[in-house]
Design a protein around this motif. Structure first.
Motif, PDB file in Angstrom:
ATOM      1  N   ARG A  24       0.731  -0.890  -0.144  1.00 27.32           N
ATOM      2  CA  ARG A  24       0.283   0.386  -0.111  1.00 27.32           C
ATOM      3  C   ARG A  24       0.435   1.669   0.145  1.00 27.32           C
ATOM      4  O   ARG A  24       0.873   2.011  -1.120  1.00 27.32           O
ATOM      5  N   GLU A  25       1.791   1.215   1.118  1.00 27.62           N
ATOM      6  CA  GLU A  25       3.062   1.732   0.560  1.00 27.62           C
ATOM      7  C   GLU A  25       3.624   2.072  -0.482  1.00 27.62           C
ATOM      8  O   GLU A  25       3.688   2.854  -1.713  1.00 27.62           O
ATOM      9  N   ARG A  27       2.611   1.993  -3.836  1.00 34.67           N
ATOM     10  CA  ARG A  27       1.340   2.079  -4.702  1.00 34.67           C
ATOM     11  C   ARG A  27       1.242   3.846  -4.051  1.00 34.67           C
ATOM     12  O   ARG A  27       0.994   4.450  -5.335  1.00 34.67           O
ATOM     13  N   ARG A  28       0.602   3.843  -2.733  1.00 34.40           N
ATOM     14  CA  ARG A  28       0.992   5.577  -2.593  1.00 34.40           C
ATOM     15  C   ARG A  28       1.935   6.395  -3.436  1.00 34.40           C
ATOM     16  O   ARG A  28       1.447   7.318  -3.678  1.00 34.40           O
ATOM     17  N   TRP A  30       3.586   5.959  -4.926  1.00 34.13           N
ATOM     18  CA  TRP A  30       3.768   5.927  -6.590  1.00 34.13           C
ATOM     19  C   TRP A  30       2.654   7.023  -7.304  1.00 34.13           C
ATOM     20  O   TRP A  30       2.945   7.236  -8.416  1.00 34.13           O
ATOM     21  N   GLU A  31       1.499   7.299  -7.045  1.00 35.22           N
ATOM     22  CA  GLU A  31       0.572   7.625  -7.255  1.00 35.22           C
ATOM     23  C   GLU A  31       1.021   8.770  -6.674  1.00 35.22           C
ATOM     24  O   GLU A  31       0.978   9.526  -7.755  1.00 35.22           O
ATOM     25  N   LEU A  32       1.606   9.086  -6.272  1.00 32.78           N
ATOM     26  CA  LEU A  32       2.012  10.722  -5.385  1.00 32.78           C
ATOM     27  C   LEU A  32       3.287  11.099  -6.531  1.00 32.78           C
ATOM     28  O   LEU A  32       3.381  12.512  -6.779  1.00 32.78           O
ATOM     29  N   GLN A  33       4.269  10.245  -7.111  1.00 35.63           N
ATOM     30  CA  GLN A  33       5.396  10.440  -7.542  1.00 35.63           C
ATOM     31  C   GLN A  33       4.150  10.636  -9.440  1.00 35.63           C
ATOM     32  O   GLN A  33       4.515  11.540  -9.938  1.00 35.63           O
ATOM     33  N   LYS A  34       3.561   9.877  -9.647  1.00 34.59           N
ATOM     34  CA  LYS A  34       2.499  10.620 -10.982  1.00 34.59           C
ATOM     35  C   LYS A  34       1.951  11.382 -11.094  1.00 34.59           C
ATOM     36  O   LYS A  34       2.107  12.268 -12.124  1.00 34.59           O
ATOM     37  N   ALA A  35       1.306  12.301  -9.837  1.00 32.56           N
ATOM     38  CA  ALA A  35       1.264  13.457  -9.614  1.00 32.56           C
ATOM     39  C   ALA A  35       2.451  14.496  -9.903  1.00 32.56           C
ATOM     40  O   ALA A  35       1.826  15.891  -9.323  1.00 32.56           O
ATOM     41  N   SER A  67      -0.383  10.918   4.328  1.00 34.46           N
ATOM     42  CA  SER A  67      -1.126  10.013   3.440  1.00 34.46           C
ATOM     43  C   SER A  67      -0.296   8.512   2.820  1.00 34.46           C
ATOM     44  O   SER A  67      -1.363   7.679   2.565  1.00 34.46           O
TER      45      SER A  67
END
Length: 100
Positions: A24-25, A27-28, A30-35, A67
């Protein structure tokens, strides 16, 4: 604005207590990096995370870090340092520009 986030230990946290949160860490993160929030991510030799974030202000940087599952579950914490533009060249060299 850029911020440096340095992972710091939390008492009682162990690899065993972190292991269920690691996917989960990741994934999150990665989401913040993509954003575009997390711009760079590294590990120190001690395997502590070092992140460079791009956020409007420090509260936004802290919200992004909070987050992360390892932070929200109090397994790690981050020291946050604002990174300001370097002004040394102007300070030191502009007054010398005319002197060659």
């Amino acid at each position: 604005m850029k911020f440096l986030a340095l992972e710091r230990p939390v008492g009682g946290a162990t690899l065993e207590t972190m292991r269920p949160l690691l996917k989960r860490e990741a994934r999150r993160v990665w989401e913040l990096q993509k954003a575009g929030v997390i711009r760079e991510i590294y590990f120190t030799p001690a395997h502590d995370a070092v992140l460079v974030l791009e956020c409007d202000d420090e509260p936004a940087a802290r919200d992004a870090l909070n987050s992360l599952p390892l932070v929200s579950q109090q397994q790690i914490r981050f020291e946050v340092v604002a990174l300001l533009p370097y002004t040394g060249f102007d300070r030191l060299l502009v007054s010398d520009a005319g002197s060659g």
